[in-house]
Design an enzyme around this catalytic site. Structure first.
Site, PDB file in Angstrom:
ATOM      1  N   THR A  11       0.806  -1.169  -0.163  1.00  0.00           N
ATOM      2  CA  THR A  11      -0.046   0.100   0.040  1.00  0.00           C
ATOM      3  C   THR A  11       0.890   1.139   0.145  1.00  0.00           C
ATOM      4  OG1 THR A  11      -0.196  -0.219   2.399  1.00  0.00           O
ATOM      5  CG2 THR A  11      -2.149  -1.003   1.110  1.00  0.00           C
ATOM      6  N   TYR A 153      14.226  -2.925  16.819  1.00  0.00           N
ATOM      7  CA  TYR A 153      13.918  -2.708  15.284  1.00  0.00           C
ATOM      8  C   TYR A 153      15.161  -3.345  14.607  1.00  0.00           C
ATOM      9  CZ  TYR A 153      13.876  -1.220  10.476  1.00  0.00           C
ATOM     10  OH  TYR A 153      13.585  -1.287   8.976  1.00  0.00           O
ATOM     11  N   PHE A 190       7.940   5.320   5.962  1.00  0.00           N
ATOM     12  CA  PHE A 190       8.709   4.766   7.028  1.00  0.00           C
ATOM     13  C   PHE A 190       8.935   5.481   8.228  1.00  0.00           C
ATOM     14  CE2 PHE A 190      12.932   3.487   9.435  1.00  0.00           C
ATOM     15  CZ  PHE A 190      12.580   2.319   9.404  1.00  0.00           C
TER      16      PHE A 190
HETATM   17  P1  NDP Z   1       6.225   2.126   4.460  1.00  0.00           P
HETATM   18  O1  NDP Z   1       5.748   2.619   5.813  1.00  0.00           O
HETATM   19  O2  NDP Z   1       6.259   3.239   3.361  1.00  0.00           O
HETATM   20  O3  NDP Z   1       5.335   0.858   3.887  1.00  0.00           O
HETATM   21  C1  NDP Z   1       5.104  -0.290   4.849  1.00  0.00           C
HETATM   22  C2  NDP Z   1       4.212  -1.257   4.211  1.00  0.00           C
HETATM   23  O4  NDP Z   1       4.078  -2.305   5.066  1.00  0.00           O
HETATM   24  C3  NDP Z   1       2.718  -0.624   4.059  1.00  0.00           C
HETATM   25  O5  NDP Z   1       2.375  -1.158   2.929  1.00  0.00           O
HETATM   26  C4  NDP Z   1       2.124  -1.072   5.198  1.00  0.00           C
HETATM   27  O6  NDP Z   1       0.665  -1.294   4.797  1.00  0.00           O
HETATM   28  C5  NDP Z   1       2.573  -2.479   5.426  1.00  0.00           C
HETATM   29  N1  NDP Z   1       2.250  -3.052   6.812  1.00  0.00           N
HETATM   30  C6  NDP Z   1       2.821  -2.447   8.123  1.00  0.00           C
HETATM   31  N2  NDP Z   1       2.362  -3.033   9.312  1.00  0.00           N
HETATM   32  C7  NDP Z   1       1.511  -3.814   8.434  1.00  0.00           C
HETATM   33  C8  NDP Z   1       0.753  -5.037   8.916  1.00  0.00           C
HETATM   34  N3  NDP Z   1       0.544  -5.387  10.604  1.00  0.00           N
HETATM   35  N4  NDP Z   1      -0.166  -5.867   8.317  1.00  0.00           N
HETATM   36  C9  NDP Z   1       0.052  -5.706   6.941  1.00  0.00           C
HETATM   37  N5  NDP Z   1       0.891  -4.880   6.537  1.00  0.00           N
HETATM   38  C10 NDP Z   1       1.380  -4.148   7.106  1.00  0.00           C
HETATM   39  O7  NDP Z   1       7.699   1.581   4.513  1.00  0.00           O
HETATM   40  P2  NDP Z   1       8.897   1.056   3.521  1.00  0.00           P
HETATM   41  O8  NDP Z   1       8.246   0.923   2.400  1.00  0.00           O
HETATM   42  O9  NDP Z   1       9.775   1.831   3.706  1.00  0.00           O
HETATM   43  O10 NDP Z   1       8.870  -0.296   4.223  1.00  0.00           O
HETATM   44  C11 NDP Z   1       8.889  -1.536   3.602  1.00  0.00           C
HETATM   45  C12 NDP Z   1      10.026  -2.560   4.306  1.00  0.00           C
HETATM   46  O11 NDP Z   1      11.251  -1.782   3.799  1.00  0.00           O
HETATM   47  C13 NDP Z   1       9.956  -2.675   5.689  1.00  0.00           C
HETATM   48  O12 NDP Z   1      10.033  -4.097   6.010  1.00  0.00           O
HETATM   49  C14 NDP Z   1      11.138  -1.829   6.459  1.00  0.00           C
HETATM   50  O13 NDP Z   1      11.541  -1.995   7.486  1.00  0.00           O
HETATM   51  C15 NDP Z   1      12.175  -1.909   5.337  1.00  0.00           C
HETATM   52  N6  NDP Z   1      13.129  -0.873   5.115  1.00  0.00           N
HETATM   53  C16 NDP Z   1      12.815   0.136   4.947  1.00  0.00           C
HETATM   54  C17 NDP Z   1      13.785   1.225   4.911  1.00  0.00           C
HETATM   55  C18 NDP Z   1      13.611   2.691   4.763  1.00  0.00           C
HETATM   56  O14 NDP Z   1      14.255   3.593   5.060  1.00  0.00           O
HETATM   57  N7  NDP Z   1      12.188   3.145   4.402  1.00  0.00           N
HETATM   58  C19 NDP Z   1      15.306   0.693   4.990  1.00  0.00           C
HETATM   59  C20 NDP Z   1      15.431  -0.487   5.046  1.00  0.00           C
HETATM   60  C21 NDP Z   1      14.272  -1.228   5.234  1.00  0.00           C
HETATM   61  P3  NDP Z   1      -0.767  -0.900   5.882  1.00  0.00           P
HETATM   62  O15 NDP Z   1      -0.145   0.171   6.626  1.00  0.00           O
HETATM   63  O16 NDP Z   1      -1.536  -0.434   4.583  1.00  0.00           O
HETATM   64  O17 NDP Z   1      -0.667  -2.110   6.388  1.00  0.00           O
HETATM   65  C1  8X3 Z   2      15.552   1.266   7.801  1.00  0.00           C
HETATM   66  C2  8X3 Z   2      16.828   2.102   7.895  1.00  0.00           C
HETATM   67  O1  8X3 Z   2      18.420   2.999   9.289  1.00  0.00           O
HETATM   68  O2  8X3 Z   2      16.216   4.115   9.280  1.00  0.00           O
HETATM   69  O3  8X3 Z   2      15.437  -0.145   7.988  1.00  0.00           O
HETATM   70  O4  8X3 Z   2      16.823   1.775  10.332  1.00  0.00           O
HETATM   71  S1  8X3 Z   2      17.077   2.690   9.320  1.00  0.00           S
END
Ligand code: NDP
Ligand code: 8X3
Length: 253
Positions: A11, A153, A190
């Site tokens: 999403t 985390y 995020f």
């Molecule tokens: P976003 O917050 O933009 O997206 C997170 C997604 O996870 C949303 O689609 C959300 O959907 C879904 N989600 C969260 N909780 C639930 C739940 N309980 N059930 C179902 N879906 C869930 O974050 P990112 O795109 O940045 O994050 C995606 C992944 O990448 C994560 O695993 C994050 O830890 C990882 N990551 C992110 C980084 C960053 O700096 N952004 C760096 C490294 C890794 P909804 O809310 O609709 O449920």
């Molecule tokens: C998300 C990147 O460095 O904010 O996984 O944890 S950081």
């Protein structure tokens, strides 16, 4: 028949970008997340911009019964998932270990570790039966290096790294590929989620440098899933050029 990719957390952010890129690249797509209005909008966008077939499943990945019920709605070709992108995840809060919020901890552990396991447990048996499939786990630089106040985390993403390695060992005899993609800072929802809607605090995270964008990570995933059958990308760490480690980002003053 097009290959089928199931993407959790589609999403927003990385998951959404992966869904769009794979849809443009001749995959049929199952998109999941909690916010059904966002899933409906994404379905509409995929249908209007690509030739891909798409279905949506709205569920909370922390609830095994909900994951089960949603997956149970799939039938026919949709049960033959070729690529599972375990992306749904979050950080909640940023505080010292002795000051952490138990609810935040539960949410991260239940989503980032247990949720990933619930969906993998449902999708992987079909891959084993067909002796074919690819699981992509989204880890993080936070799963390679601890940083100040990252504690729980960090622990969840170290767990994703460990699980990825273990899954690869368990699934190798069935020809199933297992890949971990570990991004550094990516500008998505995020930080808004981590700081519970505090926009000023969230925007500060990406101030003074060019972070990664969700599309950069999606391209890495497309690369991994389009390698020939004999090639598996085990592990990819992807950072903004301005980021040298979990805690060292070079910012313009
Ligand atoms: P976003 O917050 O933009 O997206 C997170 C997604 O996870 C949303 O689609 C959300 O959907 C879904 N989600 C969260 N909780 C639930 C739940 N309980 N059930 C179902 N879906 C869930 O974050 P990112 O795109 O940045 O994050 C995606 C992944 O990448 C994560 O695993 C994050 O830890 C990882 N990551 C992110 C980084 C960053 O700096 N952004 C760096 C490294 C890794 P909804 O809310 O609709 O449920
Ligand atoms: C998300 C990147 O460095 O904010 O996984 O944890 S950081």
């Amino acid at each position: 028949m097009n290959p089928i990719a199931l993407i959790t957390g589609a999403t927003a952010g990385i998951g959404r970008a992966v869904a769009l890129l794979l849809a443009k690249s001749d995959f049929d797509i199952i998109v999941t997340g909690r916010r059904s209005e966002k899933l409906d909008a994404l379905e509409e966008e995929i249908r209007s911009r690509t030739a891909a077939d798409v279905v949506t499943l709205a569920f909370d990945i922390r609830k095994p019964d909900a994951v089960d019920a949603a997956y149970g709605k799939l039938s026919g070709k949709w049960l033959q998932v070729d690529v599972l992108v375990n992306n749904a995840g979050l950080a909640a809060g940023l505080s010292r270990i002795h000051e952490g919020d138990l609810e935040d901890w539960e949410q991260m552990i239940d989503t980032n570790i247990k949720g990933l396991l619930y969906i993998t447990r449902l999708v992987s048996p079909g891959m084993v039966e067909r002796k074919k499939g690819h699981i992509i786990n989204i880890g993080s630089i936070a799963g390679k290096e601890a940083y100040e106040n990252g504690n729980v985390y960090n622990a969840t993403k170290f767990a994703v790294d460990g699980l990825t390695r273990a899954m690869r060992i368990d699934l190798v005899e069935y020809g199933i590929k297992v890949t971990a993609i570990h991004p550094g800072a990516v500008e998505t929802e995020f930080s808004m989620v981590r700081f519970k809607g505090d926009r000023k605090r969230a925007e500060k995270v990406y101030e003074g440098f060019t972070p990664l964008y969700a599309e950069d990570v999606a391209e890495a995933i497309l690369f991994a899933v389009t390698r020939p059958p004999h090639v598996n990308i085990d592990d990819m760490l992807i950072m903004s050029t301005a980021q040298a480690s979990a805690s060292r980002i070079h910012r313009n003053k």
